[in-house]
Design a protein around this motif. Structure first.
Motif, PDB file in Angstrom:
ATOM      1  N   VAL A  72       9.456  -3.000  -3.033  1.00  0.00           N
ATOM      2  CA  VAL A  72       9.094  -3.699  -2.213  1.00  0.00           C
ATOM      3  C   VAL A  72      10.177  -4.202  -1.661  1.00  0.00           C
ATOM      4  N   TYR A  73      10.283  -4.398  -0.270  1.00  0.00           N
ATOM      5  CA  TYR A  73      11.604  -4.641   0.508  1.00  0.00           C
ATOM      6  C   TYR A  73      11.268  -5.694   1.494  1.00  0.00           C
ATOM      7  N   MET A  74      12.237  -6.520   1.593  1.00  0.00           N
ATOM      8  CA  MET A  74      12.308  -7.577   2.735  1.00  0.00           C
ATOM      9  C   MET A  74      13.430  -7.363   3.674  1.00  0.00           C
ATOM     10  N   ASN A  75      12.884  -7.630   4.901  1.00  0.00           N
ATOM     11  CA  ASN A  75      13.855  -7.711   6.091  1.00  0.00           C
ATOM     12  C   ASN A  75      13.747  -9.437   6.404  1.00  0.00           C
ATOM     13  N   ILE A  76      14.887  -9.946   5.992  1.00  0.00           N
ATOM     14  CA  ILE A  76      14.901 -11.340   6.143  1.00  0.00           C
ATOM     15  C   ILE A  76      15.057 -11.759   7.676  1.00  0.00           C
ATOM     16  N   THR A  77      15.690 -11.140   8.358  1.00  0.00           N
ATOM     17  CA  THR A  77      15.800 -11.399   9.843  1.00  0.00           C
ATOM     18  C   THR A  77      14.543 -11.272  10.579  1.00  0.00           C
ATOM     19  N   LYS A  78      13.944 -10.310  10.376  1.00  0.00           N
ATOM     20  CA  LYS A  78      12.535 -10.224  11.015  1.00  0.00           C
ATOM     21  C   LYS A  78      11.294 -10.644  10.361  1.00  0.00           C
ATOM     22  N   GLN A  79      11.543 -11.169   9.061  1.00  0.00           N
ATOM     23  CA  GLN A  79      10.488 -11.590   8.020  1.00  0.00           C
ATOM     24  C   GLN A  79       9.547 -10.812   7.859  1.00  0.00           C
ATOM     25  N   VAL A  80       9.933  -9.372   7.548  1.00  0.00           N
ATOM     26  CA  VAL A  80       8.936  -8.325   7.198  1.00  0.00           C
ATOM     27  C   VAL A  80       8.976  -7.996   5.783  1.00  0.00           C
ATOM     28  N   LEU A  81       7.873  -8.134   5.103  1.00  0.00           N
ATOM     29  CA  LEU A  81       7.920  -7.447   3.824  1.00  0.00           C
ATOM     30  C   LEU A  81       7.187  -6.265   3.818  1.00  0.00           C
ATOM     31  N   SER A  82       7.952  -5.074   3.325  1.00  0.00           N
ATOM     32  CA  SER A  82       7.483  -3.863   3.280  1.00  0.00           C
ATOM     33  C   SER A  82       7.175  -3.240   1.821  1.00  0.00           C
ATOM     34  N   VAL A  83       6.093  -2.706   1.655  1.00  0.00           N
ATOM     35  CA  VAL A  83       5.710  -2.424   0.311  1.00  0.00           C
ATOM     36  C   VAL A  83       5.371  -0.829   0.335  1.00  0.00           C
ATOM     37  N   CYS A  84       6.169  -0.044  -0.422  1.00  0.00           N
ATOM     38  CA  CYS A  84       6.143   1.441  -0.369  1.00  0.00           C
ATOM     39  C   CYS A  84       5.276   1.932  -1.543  1.00  0.00           C
ATOM     40  N   PHE A  85       4.465   2.957  -1.349  1.00  0.00           N
ATOM     41  CA  PHE A  85       3.525   3.654  -2.263  1.00  0.00           C
ATOM     42  C   PHE A  85       3.813   4.923  -2.546  1.00  0.00           C
ATOM     43  N   ARG A  86       3.401   5.594  -3.634  1.00  0.00           N
ATOM     44  CA  ARG A  86       3.351   6.806  -3.795  1.00  0.00           C
ATOM     45  C   ARG A  86       2.023   7.330  -3.588  1.00  0.00           C
ATOM     46  N   ALA A  87       1.591   8.272  -2.846  1.00  0.00           N
ATOM     47  CA  ALA A  87       0.231   8.671  -2.501  1.00  0.00           C
ATOM     48  C   ALA A  87       0.127  10.175  -2.817  1.00  0.00           C
ATOM     49  N   GLN A  88      -1.211  10.594  -3.020  1.00  0.00           N
ATOM     50  CA  GLN A  88      -1.502  12.124  -3.300  1.00  0.00           C
ATOM     51  C   GLN A  88      -2.268  12.443  -2.015  1.00  0.00           C
ATOM     52  N   TYR A  89      -1.846  13.571  -1.634  1.00  0.00           N
ATOM     53  CA  TYR A  89      -2.527  14.292  -0.352  1.00  0.00           C
ATOM     54  C   TYR A  89      -4.088  14.859  -1.052  1.00  0.00           C
ATOM     55  N   VAL A  90      -4.948  14.241   0.097  1.00  0.00           N
ATOM     56  CA  VAL A  90      -6.340  14.716  -0.416  1.00  0.00           C
ATOM     57  C   VAL A  90      -6.673  15.786   0.639  1.00  0.00           C
ATOM     58  N   SER A  91      -6.731  15.741   2.002  1.00  0.00           N
ATOM     59  CA  SER A  91      -7.068  16.672   2.947  1.00  0.00           C
ATOM     60  C   SER A  91      -6.734  16.197   4.229  1.00  0.00           C
ATOM     61  N   GLY A  92      -6.733  17.389   4.966  1.00  0.00           N
ATOM     62  CA  GLY A  92      -6.213  17.322   6.556  1.00  0.00           C
ATOM     63  C   GLY A  92      -5.000  18.002   7.077  1.00  0.00           C
ATOM     64  N   GLU A  93      -5.098  18.186   7.889  1.00  0.00           N
ATOM     65  CA  GLU A  93      -4.000  18.898   8.752  1.00  0.00           C
ATOM     66  C   GLU A  93      -3.061  17.763   9.819  1.00  0.00           C
ATOM     67  N   ILE A  94      -1.811  18.062   9.879  1.00  0.00           N
ATOM     68  CA  ILE A  94      -1.027  17.202  10.341  1.00  0.00           C
ATOM     69  C   ILE A  94      -1.520  17.112  11.881  1.00  0.00           C
ATOM     70  N   LYS A  95      -1.902  15.835  12.573  1.00  0.00           N
ATOM     71  CA  LYS A  95      -2.412  15.683  13.926  1.00  0.00           C
ATOM     72  C   LYS A  95      -2.102  14.239  14.018  1.00  0.00           C
ATOM     73  N   ILE A  96      -0.895  14.411  15.236  1.00  0.00           N
ATOM     74  CA  ILE A  96      -0.185  13.054  15.510  1.00  0.00           C
ATOM     75  C   ILE A  96      -0.656  12.264  16.788  1.00  0.00           C
ATOM     76  N   GLN A  97      -0.745  11.079  16.808  1.00  0.00           N
ATOM     77  CA  GLN A  97      -1.168  10.199  18.036  1.00  0.00           C
ATOM     78  C   GLN A  97       0.108  10.203  18.729  1.00  0.00           C
ATOM     79  N   GLU A  98      -0.082  11.013  19.767  1.00  0.00           N
ATOM     80  CA  GLU A  98       1.202  11.171  20.620  1.00  0.00           C
ATOM     81  C   GLU A  98       1.730   9.873  21.330  1.00  0.00           C
ATOM     82  N   GLU A  99       0.935   8.801  21.646  1.00  0.00           N
ATOM     83  CA  GLU A  99       1.323   7.430  22.117  1.00  0.00           C
ATOM     84  C   GLU A  99       2.293   6.668  21.334  1.00  0.00           C
ATOM     85  N   GLU A 100       2.092   7.098  19.936  1.00  0.00           N
ATOM     86  CA  GLU A 100       2.957   6.279  19.013  1.00  0.00           C
ATOM     87  C   GLU A 100       4.038   7.209  18.340  1.00  0.00           C
TER      88      GLU A 100
END
Length: 161
Positions: A72-100
């Motif tokens: 769990v991490y905090m950016n004090i300047t921007k007031q953003v609390l970031s929570v990082c997870f470990r996750a397991q791959y289930v399915s799918g192929e990489i397909k990105i949203q090109e606008e982002e």
């Protein structure tokens, strides 16, 4: 000093690896100078594990199973609390949203080459913490109206890296 209602933002990210131990990372249009773990902002009323599932799918096209929290991490300047997870791959192929997203791919990364890919120090520490986590912290989502109801719980299973 007068009390002010907090206006923090909560974000989530997740570490997912493939069979070769490579980490799925991406570059965004607004942070094209660095690679980072997929993730994004939590919507109002959204449980954290549901948010990372949604964000990961939106950004990469990959379906994951969140296992537990690695930091769990905090950016004090921007007031953003970031929570990082470990996750397991289930399915799918990489397909990105090109606008982002500019690019997403699996990368063989460790402490010796992390600086070549991740230029922002806060992103480096989050990824290294997630990669080196000896345990994954459980997560629970509760509903408190009218009674306390456990919606779901992640056990923090370390058997599925």
């Amino acid at each position: 000093m007068e009390y002010q209602v907090p206006k923090q933002c909560i974000s989530v990210a997740a570490l997912v690896t493939n069979e070769s131990g490579e980490v799925l990372l991406l570059r965004t249009h607004w942070r094209s100078d660095t690679w980072e773990m997929p993730g994004g902002n939590v919507e109002l009323g959204e449980p954290l594990d549901k948010a990372i599932y949604r964000e990961f799918l939106e950004e990469t096209g990959i379906i994951i199973k969140p296992m537990g929290i690695t930091g769990v991490y905090m950016n004090i300047t921007k007031q953003v609390l970031s929570v990082c997870f470990r996750a397991q791959y289930v399915s799918g192929e990489i397909k990105i949203q090109e606008e982002e997203i500019l690019e997403a791919r699996y990368i063989k990364i460790d402490e010796s080459n992390i600086g070549e890919y991740i230029t922002r120090p806060q992103q480096r520490s989050r990824l290294l913490d997630a990669m080196n986590a000896k345990c994954i912290v459980p997560f629970e989502a509760w509903e408190a109206d009218p009674n306390y109801t456990l919606l779901h719980r992640l056990e923090g299973d370390m058997d599925h890296k």
